[in-house]
Design a protein around this motif. Sequence first.
Motif, PDB file in Angstrom:
ATOM      1  N   HIS A 170      -8.148  -8.357  -0.230  1.00 30.92           N
ATOM      2  CA  HIS A 170      -7.595  -9.108   0.898  1.00 30.92           C
ATOM      3  C   HIS A 170      -8.509 -10.273   1.225  1.00 30.92           C
ATOM      4  CE1 HIS A 170      -5.892  -5.048   1.282  1.00 30.92           C
ATOM      5  NE2 HIS A 170      -4.846  -5.636   1.853  1.00 30.92           N
ATOM      6  N   GLU A 176      -7.261 -13.101   6.411  1.00 28.65           N
ATOM      7  CA  GLU A 176      -6.010 -12.668   7.038  1.00 28.65           C
ATOM      8  C   GLU A 176      -6.038 -12.928   8.540  1.00 28.65           C
ATOM      9  OE1 GLU A 176      -5.284  -8.582   6.130  1.00 28.65           O
ATOM     10  OE2 GLU A 176      -3.400  -8.464   7.248  1.00 28.65           O
ATOM     11  N   LEU A 190      -5.114  -6.774  13.172  1.00 28.78           N
ATOM     12  CA  LEU A 190      -5.516  -6.135  11.922  1.00 28.78           C
ATOM     13  C   LEU A 190      -6.574  -5.039  12.066  1.00 28.78           C
ATOM     14  CD1 LEU A 190      -5.560  -5.953   8.807  1.00 28.78           C
ATOM     15  CD2 LEU A 190      -7.300  -7.748   8.834  1.00 28.78           C
ATOM     16  N   ARG A 238     -11.395  -3.081  -1.374  1.00 22.14           N
ATOM     17  CA  ARG A 238     -10.405  -3.274  -0.303  1.00 22.14           C
ATOM     18  C   ARG A 238     -10.514  -4.651   0.350  1.00 22.14           C
ATOM     19  NH1 ARG A 238      -7.942   1.147   2.921  1.00 22.14           N
ATOM     20  NH2 ARG A 238      -6.271  -0.018   3.874  1.00 22.14           N
ATOM     21  N   PHE A 239     -11.673  -4.966   0.890  1.00 21.31           N
ATOM     22  CA  PHE A 239     -12.029  -6.307   1.365  1.00 21.31           C
ATOM     23  C   PHE A 239     -13.505  -6.299   1.709  1.00 21.31           C
ATOM     24  CE2 PHE A 239     -10.684  -6.192   6.226  1.00 21.31           C
ATOM     25  CZ  PHE A 239     -11.119  -4.896   6.348  1.00 21.31           C
ATOM     26  N   ASP A 256       3.626  -6.178   1.690  1.00 21.72           N
ATOM     27  CA  ASP A 256       2.445  -5.591   2.349  1.00 21.72           C
ATOM     28  C   ASP A 256       2.796  -4.387   3.220  1.00 21.72           C
ATOM     29  OD1 ASP A 256      -0.237  -5.189   2.970  1.00 21.72           O
ATOM     30  OD2 ASP A 256      -0.168  -6.520   4.705  1.00 21.72           O
ATOM     31  N   HIS A 273      -2.779 -12.422   1.608  1.00 20.78           N
ATOM     32  CA  HIS A 273      -2.786 -13.178   2.877  1.00 20.78           C
ATOM     33  C   HIS A 273      -3.246 -14.633   2.757  1.00 20.78           C
ATOM     34  CE1 HIS A 273      -1.556  -9.413   4.457  1.00 20.78           C
ATOM     35  NE2 HIS A 273      -2.653  -8.827   3.985  1.00 20.78           N
ATOM     36  N   TRP A 289      -5.461  -2.060  13.996  1.00 25.19           N
ATOM     37  CA  TRP A 289      -4.428  -1.354  13.222  1.00 25.19           C
ATOM     38  C   TRP A 289      -5.074  -0.530  12.102  1.00 25.19           C
ATOM     39  CZ3 TRP A 289      -2.967  -2.277   8.026  1.00 25.19           C
ATOM     40  CH2 TRP A 289      -1.772  -1.670   7.618  1.00 25.19           C
ATOM     41  N   LEU A 290      -6.060  -1.112  11.431  1.00 21.80           N
ATOM     42  CA  LEU A 290      -6.734  -0.376  10.364  1.00 21.80           C
ATOM     43  C   LEU A 290      -7.435   0.863  10.917  1.00 21.80           C
ATOM     44  CD1 LEU A 290      -8.382  -3.254   8.253  1.00 21.80           C
ATOM     45  CD2 LEU A 290      -6.569  -1.722   7.491  1.00 21.80           C
ATOM     46  N   HIS A 320       0.872  -1.178   0.000  1.00 21.52           N
ATOM     47  CA  HIS A 320       0.000   0.000   0.000  1.00 21.52           C
ATOM     48  C   HIS A 320       0.912   1.233   0.000  1.00 21.52           C
ATOM     49  CE1 HIS A 320      -3.645  -2.364   1.388  1.00 21.52           C
ATOM     50  NE2 HIS A 320      -2.661  -3.196   1.684  1.00 21.52           N
ATOM     51  N   GLN A 355       0.455   3.783   2.700  1.00 25.45           N
ATOM     52  CA  GLN A 355       0.799   3.439   4.088  1.00 25.45           C
ATOM     53  C   GLN A 355       2.295   3.551   4.340  1.00 25.45           C
ATOM     54  OE1 GLN A 355      -0.955  -0.451   4.815  1.00 25.45           O
ATOM     55  NE2 GLN A 355      -2.985   0.233   4.178  1.00 25.45           N
ATOM     56  N   SER A 403       4.167  -8.858   7.374  1.00 24.93           N
ATOM     57  CA  SER A 403       2.879  -8.339   7.834  1.00 24.93           C
ATOM     58  C   SER A 403       2.170  -9.366   8.716  1.00 24.93           C
ATOM     59  CB  SER A 403       2.019  -7.997   6.616  1.00 24.93           C
ATOM     60  OG  SER A 403       0.697  -7.733   6.983  1.00 24.93           O
ATOM     61  N   LEU A 415       1.366  -8.288  12.524  1.00 28.50           N
ATOM     62  CA  LEU A 415      -0.021  -8.146  12.997  1.00 28.50           C
ATOM     63  C   LEU A 415      -0.536  -9.421  13.685  1.00 28.50           C
ATOM     64  CD1 LEU A 415      -1.537  -6.179   9.952  1.00 28.50           C
ATOM     65  CD2 LEU A 415      -1.020  -5.276  12.217  1.00 28.50           C
TER      66      LEU A 415
HETATM   67  N1  GUN Z   1      -7.327  -5.668   4.930  1.00 30.32           N
HETATM   68  C1  GUN Z   1      -8.015  -4.594   4.454  1.00 30.32           C
HETATM   69  N2  GUN Z   1      -7.234  -3.528   4.307  1.00 30.32           N
HETATM   70  C2  GUN Z   1      -5.999  -3.916   4.680  1.00 30.32           C
HETATM   71  C3  GUN Z   1      -4.752  -3.245   4.736  1.00 30.32           C
HETATM   72  O1  GUN Z   1      -4.614  -2.074   4.413  1.00 30.32           O
HETATM   73  N3  GUN Z   1      -3.697  -3.984   5.178  1.00 30.32           N
HETATM   74  C4  GUN Z   1      -3.824  -5.292   5.543  1.00 30.32           C
HETATM   75  N4  GUN Z   1      -2.731  -5.957   5.961  1.00 30.32           N
HETATM   76  N5  GUN Z   1      -4.985  -5.931   5.505  1.00 30.32           N
HETATM   77  C5  GUN Z   1      -6.063  -5.256   5.081  1.00 30.32           C
END
Ligand code: GUN
Length: 433
Positions: free
Chosen positions: A228, A231, A89, A200-201, A318, A267, A92-93, A75, A78, A292, A296
């Motif tokens: 993603h 994860e 995760l 994104r997910f 990542d 992931h 952190w987000l 990213h 980031q 990553s 995490l």
């Molecule tokens: N899942 C959704 N967004 C992200 C991200 O920015 N980083 C990671 N590691 N997982 C995510």
Amino acid sequence: MSRTILRGRVLSFHRAPQGLDDADSYLYLEDGAVSIEDGSVVALGDFSAADISGAVVIDHRPNLILPGFIDLHLHYVQSQITAAYAGSLLEWLNTYTFIEEQKFSQQGHADAVAVDFYDALIRHGTTSAVAYCSSHPRSVDAFFAEAQRRNMLMVGGKVMMDRNAPAGLCDDAQSSYDDSKALIARWHGRGRGLYAISPRFAITSTPAQMEAARALVAEHPEAYVQTHLSENDAEISYSMELYPEAPDYTGIYEHYGLLGRKTLLGHCIHLNHRETGILAETGSVAVFCPTSNLFLGSGLFDRERLLNNGVRIGIATDIGGGTSFSMLRTLDEGYKVLQLQGQRLNPFASFHMATLGNAEALGLERTIGAIAPGRAADLVVLDARATPTMRMRMANAETLAEELFVLQTLGDDRAVAEVYVAGARAKSTLGGL
Ligand code: GUN
Ligand code: ZN
């Protein structure tokens, strides 16, 4: 156009090495000549047999010349929150990532970070990467404009996200469709840029946005898809709450037509048997992000199980969940993740993954990932004696495999002596070096 010849020890893979003794899987030249013209490799062979008349010869002996590293998932937005202190995760987000990415609504910020991001890639020997931008189209413009300025082959896209995030980061189903469509038209195939449709997910996309992503994928088979998958335990549970009709996490993306040979899934740690079967069937790529996953506390990527089930795989930093831009550091941490599961990754397989393996994951093996006539001259020059510790260790290394293992275990950006992008020196010409 002038011709350049790089002299040095050359290593390039033909296919995935099956073991340390699988010498047919790679080409190794002890005193090689890589001839470059117009940004591409035009000849490769022993230096003693090379036609050096009229050519500029750059001598990299005793260093190793390899294809430039390819990073399959990071990213760029980031870059400035790498190493943020978070438990897991979703925390952190919410605590760092979604705050940081809002800054990319500002063109000046996006432009400045893009410059630093590409400098970091080059310093670490990465010549191509697949990146997430933020949800703001201007972050995508900054990303591709800077790649074009540097003549780098880069894949990227605007993150689509319309829920479970701050308003400053959320788009909506229609605007994410319209913006992605306009960005594909503007950037896919321009210079060396390639677009990735990037929901994104599942947690941050409503079903309406997933439908928009489905339409984009159907209308743009030329584009990649990145998201993603599987994860973290809390992420999986929440995804299943949001999509209760799906049989499992992979089933969500499957339902919306997002899987296929151009789909890169970051992931892929906690997949059930049905899910690995679907990934294999669709040819989707599972991307291993070891630094990553350790940072995490997400879990251990089961490379052997995925490969045995016929899933295509790749490897990535990542950034900024990952902790280093270095593919050498990434290979090292990947080795350790696999060690914990009783899976040994030999150093030839490691370096194959970071070069030709990742190029194959992108279907770009005719363009990047190997040193051969007709391929782009995107190269990295590695010095296994770059630090006092590496020098000390190398006094005791006898084989190429040992040297590669020292590079991946002890190396970082200091071991990257030079980088070439489309035949032009890129590391020694960075400002501030
Ligand atoms: N899942 C959704 N967004 C992200 C991200 O920015 N980083 C990671 N590691 N997982 C995510
Ligand atoms: Zn990611």
